[in-house]
Design a protein around this motif. Sequence first.
Motif, PDB file in Angstrom:
ATOM      1  N   VAL A  60      -3.633  -5.677 -12.735  1.00 23.60           N
ATOM      2  CA  VAL A  60      -3.043  -6.845 -11.899  1.00 23.60           C
ATOM      3  C   VAL A  60      -1.508  -6.011 -11.210  1.00 23.60           C
ATOM      4  O   VAL A  60      -1.303  -5.023 -11.551  1.00 23.60           O
ATOM      5  N   MET A  61      -1.221  -6.801 -10.297  1.00 26.47           N
ATOM      6  CA  MET A  61       0.246  -6.147  -9.599  1.00 26.47           C
ATOM      7  C   MET A  61       0.801  -7.382  -9.221  1.00 26.47           C
ATOM      8  O   MET A  61       0.301  -8.499  -9.038  1.00 26.47           O
ATOM      9  N   PRO A  62       2.049  -7.130  -8.692  1.00 28.73           N
ATOM     10  CA  PRO A  62       2.878  -8.222  -8.143  1.00 28.73           C
ATOM     11  C   PRO A  62       2.572  -8.541  -6.819  1.00 28.73           C
ATOM     12  O   PRO A  62       2.164  -7.964  -6.008  1.00 28.73           O
ATOM     13  N   LEU A  63       2.812 -10.060  -6.509  1.00 25.78           N
ATOM     14  CA  LEU A  63       2.122 -10.382  -5.120  1.00 25.78           C
ATOM     15  C   LEU A  63       3.075  -9.804  -4.059  1.00 25.78           C
ATOM     16  O   LEU A  63       2.512  -9.548  -2.893  1.00 25.78           O
ATOM     17  N   SER A  64       4.201  -9.436  -4.503  1.00 29.42           N
ATOM     18  CA  SER A  64       4.972  -8.625  -3.370  1.00 29.42           C
ATOM     19  C   SER A  64       4.206  -7.167  -2.876  1.00 29.42           C
ATOM     20  O   SER A  64       4.777  -6.742  -1.772  1.00 29.42           O
ATOM     21  N   PHE A  65       3.402  -6.625  -3.628  1.00 30.63           N
ATOM     22  CA  PHE A  65       2.684  -5.548  -2.918  1.00 30.63           C
ATOM     23  C   PHE A  65       1.137  -5.870  -2.154  1.00 30.63           C
ATOM     24  O   PHE A  65       0.416  -5.332  -1.902  1.00 30.63           O
ATOM     25  N   ALA A  66       0.918  -7.099  -2.179  1.00 32.77           N
ATOM     26  CA  ALA A  66      -0.468  -7.674  -1.821  1.00 32.77           C
ATOM     27  C   ALA A  66      -0.353  -7.379  -0.097  1.00 32.77           C
ATOM     28  O   ALA A  66       0.670  -7.191   0.435  1.00 32.77           O
ATOM     29  N   THR A  67      -1.496  -7.031   0.063  1.00 34.33           N
ATOM     30  CA  THR A  67      -1.833  -6.736   1.646  1.00 34.33           C
ATOM     31  C   THR A  67      -1.847  -8.069   2.370  1.00 34.33           C
ATOM     32  O   THR A  67      -2.402  -9.141   1.901  1.00 34.33           O
ATOM     33  N   GLU A  68      -1.428  -8.062   3.646  1.00 35.09           N
ATOM     34  CA  GLU A  68      -1.313  -9.245   4.382  1.00 35.09           C
ATOM     35  C   GLU A  68      -2.775  -9.636   4.722  1.00 35.09           C
ATOM     36  O   GLU A  68      -3.457  -8.722   5.177  1.00 35.09           O
ATOM     37  N   GLY A  69      -3.060 -10.915   4.824  1.00 31.39           N
ATOM     38  CA  GLY A  69      -4.590 -11.394   5.230  1.00 31.39           C
ATOM     39  C   GLY A  69      -5.405 -11.482   4.133  1.00 31.39           C
ATOM     40  O   GLY A  69      -6.475 -11.921   4.253  1.00 31.39           O
TER      41      GLY A  69
END
Length: 87
Positions: free
Chosen positions: A20-29
């Motif tokens: 799992v990782m924070p949403l703040s590190f998610a890739t755009e799109g």
Amino acid sequence: MQPNRAVSARRIFRKEGKTVMPLSFATEGEENIIKQVGGKAEVRAHLENLGFVAAVKVITSMGGNIIVNIKDSRVAISREMAAKIMI
């Protein structure tokens, strides 16, 4: 195989055998599944009311805010709030 430096620098956690990782590190799109929402009970209830219970897609990151698409709606949240949402 050498680890990808960009990925290894991120805060990626293992919880119950899943990454799992924070949403703040998610890739755009990229669409992601919400696995956990942290923070105080009031914050969790607020995020749940906004629709942060299933899938979320990061549209863009502007300044200190992240714009996400949830259930056909766009919502802007702070980077600090996004850090409490694990995908």
